[in-house]
Design an enzyme around this catalytic site. Structure first.
Site, PDB file in Angstrom:
ATOM      1  N   LYS A  29      -2.481   6.364  32.914  1.00 18.93           N
ATOM      2  CA  LYS A  29      -2.807   5.732  31.622  1.00 18.93           C
ATOM      3  C   LYS A  29      -1.805   4.615  31.299  1.00 18.93           C
ATOM      4  CE  LYS A  29      -2.345   9.686  29.441  1.00 18.93           C
ATOM      5  NZ  LYS A  29      -2.018  10.579  30.574  1.00 18.93           N
TER       6      LYS A  29
ATOM      7  N   ARG B 294      -4.987  13.290  21.403  1.00 17.57           N
ATOM      8  CA  ARG B 294      -4.764  14.318  22.410  1.00 17.57           C
ATOM      9  C   ARG B 294      -5.256  15.685  21.962  1.00 17.57           C
ATOM     10  NH1 ARG B 294      -0.226  12.226  25.459  1.00 17.57           N
ATOM     11  NH2 ARG B 294       0.434  13.708  27.028  1.00 17.57           N
TER      12      ARG B 294
ATOM     13  N   ARG C  64       7.577  10.302  40.084  1.00 14.48           N
ATOM     14  CA  ARG C  64       7.867   9.192  39.158  1.00 14.48           C
ATOM     15  C   ARG C  64       9.371   9.087  38.873  1.00 14.48           C
ATOM     16  NH1 ARG C  64       4.576   8.877  33.737  1.00 14.48           N
ATOM     17  NH2 ARG C  64       5.157  11.069  33.685  1.00 14.48           N
TER      18      ARG C  64
ATOM     19  N   ARG D 238      12.048  11.869  34.288  1.00  8.77           N
ATOM     20  CA  ARG D 238      11.777  12.508  33.003  1.00  8.77           C
ATOM     21  C   ARG D 238      11.952  14.020  33.137  1.00  8.77           C
ATOM     22  NH1 ARG D 238       6.177   9.892  30.737  1.00  8.77           N
ATOM     23  NH2 ARG D 238       5.786  12.080  30.236  1.00  8.77           N
TER      24      ARG D 238
ATOM     25  N   ARG E 122       1.957  21.184  31.168  1.00  9.04           N
ATOM     26  CA  ARG E 122       1.285  19.989  30.624  1.00  9.04           C
ATOM     27  C   ARG E 122      -0.198  19.983  31.003  1.00  9.04           C
ATOM     28  NH1 ARG E 122       5.111  15.391  32.852  1.00  9.04           N
ATOM     29  NH2 ARG E 122       3.694  13.961  31.809  1.00  9.04           N
TER      30      ARG E 122
HETATM   31  P1  AP5 Z   1       1.611   6.736  34.664  1.00 10.23           P
HETATM   32  O1  AP5 Z   1       0.848   5.472  34.521  1.00 10.23           O
HETATM   33  O2  AP5 Z   1       2.977   6.812  34.077  1.00 10.23           O
HETATM   34  O3  AP5 Z   1       0.681   7.967  34.192  1.00 10.23           O
HETATM   35  P2  AP5 Z   1       0.343   8.500  32.734  1.00 10.23           P
HETATM   36  O4  AP5 Z   1      -1.072   8.944  32.745  1.00 10.23           O
HETATM   37  O5  AP5 Z   1       0.758   7.499  31.706  1.00 10.23           O
HETATM   38  O6  AP5 Z   1       1.305   9.763  32.744  1.00 10.23           O
HETATM   39  P3  AP5 Z   1       2.249  10.373  31.640  1.00 10.23           P
HETATM   40  O7  AP5 Z   1       2.990  11.489  32.345  1.00 10.23           O
HETATM   41  O8  AP5 Z   1       3.097   9.355  30.963  1.00 10.23           O
HETATM   42  O9  AP5 Z   1       1.195  10.944  30.653  1.00 10.23           O
HETATM   43  P4  AP5 Z   1       1.343  12.084  29.679  1.00 10.23           P
HETATM   44  O10 AP5 Z   1       0.105  11.922  28.895  1.00 10.23           O
HETATM   45  O11 AP5 Z   1       1.562  13.434  30.231  1.00 10.23           O
HETATM   46  O12 AP5 Z   1       2.751  11.779  28.960  1.00 10.23           O
HETATM   47  P5  AP5 Z   1       3.101  11.066  27.590  1.00 10.23           P
HETATM   48  O13 AP5 Z   1       4.276  10.224  27.835  1.00 10.23           O
HETATM   49  O14 AP5 Z   1       1.891  10.489  26.952  1.00 10.23           O
HETATM   50  O15 AP5 Z   1       1.698   7.061  36.237  1.00 10.23           O
HETATM   51  C1  AP5 Z   1       2.383   8.218  36.710  1.00 10.23           C
HETATM   52  C2  AP5 Z   1       2.982   7.907  38.096  1.00 10.23           C
HETATM   53  O16 AP5 Z   1       1.907   7.629  39.010  1.00 10.23           O
HETATM   54  C3  AP5 Z   1       3.900   6.672  38.130  1.00 10.23           C
HETATM   55  O17 AP5 Z   1       4.944   6.908  39.043  1.00 10.23           O
HETATM   56  C4  AP5 Z   1       2.989   5.547  38.648  1.00 10.23           C
HETATM   57  O18 AP5 Z   1       3.728   4.552  39.338  1.00 10.23           O
HETATM   58  C5  AP5 Z   1       2.037   6.307  39.564  1.00 10.23           C
HETATM   59  N1  AP5 Z   1       0.667   5.733  39.594  1.00 10.23           N
HETATM   60  C6  AP5 Z   1      -0.072   5.312  38.539  1.00 10.23           C
HETATM   61  N2  AP5 Z   1      -1.303   4.897  38.935  1.00 10.23           N
HETATM   62  C7  AP5 Z   1      -1.319   5.074  40.285  1.00 10.23           C
HETATM   63  C8  AP5 Z   1      -2.317   4.839  41.290  1.00 10.23           C
HETATM   64  N3  AP5 Z   1      -3.545   4.339  40.981  1.00 10.23           N
HETATM   65  N4  AP5 Z   1      -2.015   5.136  42.572  1.00 10.23           N
HETATM   66  C9  AP5 Z   1      -0.784   5.650  42.906  1.00 10.23           C
HETATM   67  N5  AP5 Z   1       0.209   5.881  41.999  1.00 10.23           N
HETATM   68  C10 AP5 Z   1      -0.063   5.610  40.709  1.00 10.23           C
HETATM   69  O19 AP5 Z   1       3.504  12.333  26.686  1.00 10.23           O
HETATM   70  C11 AP5 Z   1       4.695  13.042  26.910  1.00 10.23           C
HETATM   71  C12 AP5 Z   1       4.841  14.129  25.847  1.00 10.23           C
HETATM   72  O20 AP5 Z   1       4.896  13.518  24.529  1.00 10.23           O
HETATM   73  C13 AP5 Z   1       3.679  15.134  25.748  1.00 10.23           C
HETATM   74  O21 AP5 Z   1       3.792  16.174  26.673  1.00 10.23           O
HETATM   75  C14 AP5 Z   1       3.831  15.599  24.286  1.00 10.23           C
HETATM   76  O22 AP5 Z   1       4.882  16.501  24.162  1.00 10.23           O
HETATM   77  C15 AP5 Z   1       4.194  14.320  23.559  1.00 10.23           C
HETATM   78  N6  AP5 Z   1       3.022  13.572  23.079  1.00 10.23           N
HETATM   79  C16 AP5 Z   1       2.623  12.323  23.470  1.00 10.23           C
HETATM   80  N7  AP5 Z   1       1.507  11.957  22.833  1.00 10.23           N
HETATM   81  C17 AP5 Z   1       1.185  12.986  21.993  1.00 10.23           C
HETATM   82  C18 AP5 Z   1       0.121  13.208  21.079  1.00 10.23           C
HETATM   83  N8  AP5 Z   1      -0.854  12.294  20.905  1.00 10.23           N
HETATM   84  N9  AP5 Z   1       0.103  14.374  20.394  1.00 10.23           N
HETATM   85  C19 AP5 Z   1       1.071  15.304  20.551  1.00 10.23           C
HETATM   86  N10 AP5 Z   1       2.109  15.166  21.423  1.00 10.23           N
HETATM   87  C20 AP5 Z   1       2.172  14.015  22.142  1.00 10.23           C
END
Ligand code: AP5
Length: 242
Positions: A33, A112, A152, A185, A196
């Site tokens: 994402k 979410r 990552r 992270r 997660r």
């Molecule tokens: P990346 O693009 O970083 O993936 P992502 O989907 O953004 O993954 P996240 O882990 O950031 O998502 P998440 O939803 O779990 O975490 P968030 O920070 O929102 O890519 C991941 C890796 O893959 C990278 O190394 C990249 O280079 C690689 N990659 C990408 N695309 C690729 C491809 N096509 N091919 C190969 N490699 C690829 O949330 C973290 C925490 O915050 C949550 O657990 C929660 O505690 C809190 N939080 C956040 N939002 C909310 C909410 N709305 N409500 C409540 N709590 C929340």
């Protein structure tokens, strides 16, 4: 994954003619994402609004991080559980007040939970002049998600994201741009990843079903290379906006 000019120009359909409006990127942890949101941000000249990034900024703030709320946020995030809806909604509402969101924005990691989705729908229904929200979900296999999450690494200085498997830095664990040591992270361990994913299936899968039911929804194969996923996402957005 870094975004370069060649990646954008080779992957992008012409996106200059249509106002993008609000775009939701949905998908499991590690689905890409954030990576895709950054490419769309360049293509459409609209902001990426990542609730994960906003919460990480809050918890690293010297004052907020020592407060009981800051500690609660840290505990929840580090263990793979969600932060309370009301808090995230307040953060999103404040961010959407900024003038750079007038033509549209990419929401990454929000909504979410079903209550967050209903809150967003209600808020957007009361916003004049904005086209309806569209949602694009990225589907990625469990094996790829695990490799992406555990592989990552990021630079704490310039925030560039790497992956030790698919996009490693030139020199071991050092940022290509500013030579800072890369960090992992806390929630990117295999154990927290399992929590997660469980949280995603329990609380976020209903959000995908909600937007699928509304019709302004597309699902793309996120298992492909970044440029190919971007092409699918961009075409889906253009199709949903036409
Ligand atoms: P990346 O693009 O970083 O993936 P992502 O989907 O953004 O993954 P996240 O882990 O950031 O998502 P998440 O939803 O779990 O975490 P968030 O920070 O929102 O890519 C991941 C890796 O893959 C990278 O190394 C990249 O280079 C690689 N990659 C990408 N695309 C690729 C491809 N096509 N091919 C190969 N490699 C690829 O949330 C973290 C925490 O915050 C949550 O657990 C929660 O505690 C809190 N939080 C956040 N939002 C909310 C909410 N709305 N409500 C409540 N709590 C929340």
């Amino acid at each position: 994954m870094p975004v370069d000019e060649a990646m954008i120009s080779s992957a992008a359909p012409d996106t200059t003619l249509t106002a993008p409006g609000p775009i939701l990127l949905l998908g499991a942890p590690g689905a890409g994402k954030g990576t895709q949101a950054k490419v769309l941000m360049e293509q459409w000249s609209i902001p990426q609004i990542s609730t994960g990034d906003l919460l990480r900024a809050l918890r690293s703030d010297p004052i907020e991080s020592s407060s009981p709320l800051g500690q609660q946020i840290r505990n929840l995030m580090d263990s793979g559980r969600l932060v309370p809806d009301e808090l995230v909604q307040q953060i999103v509402e404040a961010r959407l007040q900024k003038s750079d969101t007038a033509r549209g924005y990419v929401l990454d990691g929000f909504p979410r939970t079903l209550p967050q989705a209903l809150w967003l729908d209600d808020m957007l229904a009361r916003t004049d002049g904005m086209p309806p929200v569209i949602a694009v979900s990225m589907r990625v296999s469990y094996t790829d998600l695990l490799r992406r999450i555990t592989g990552r690494r990021s630079c704490p200085v310039c925030f560039r994201i790497y992956n030790v498997y698919s996009n490693p830095p030139l020199l071991d664990t050092i940022c290509d741009i500013d030579a800072s040591p890369l960090v992992q992270r806390v929630d990117d361990s295999e154990n927290v990843f399992a929590e997660r994913i469980r949280t995603y299936e329990e609380l976020t899968a209903p959000v995908v079903a909600h937007y699928r039911g509304q019709g302004r929804f597309a699902e793309v194969n996120g298992d492909l290379p970044v440029a190919a996923v971007n092409r699918a996402v961009s075409l889906a957005i253009l199709g949903l906006r036409s």
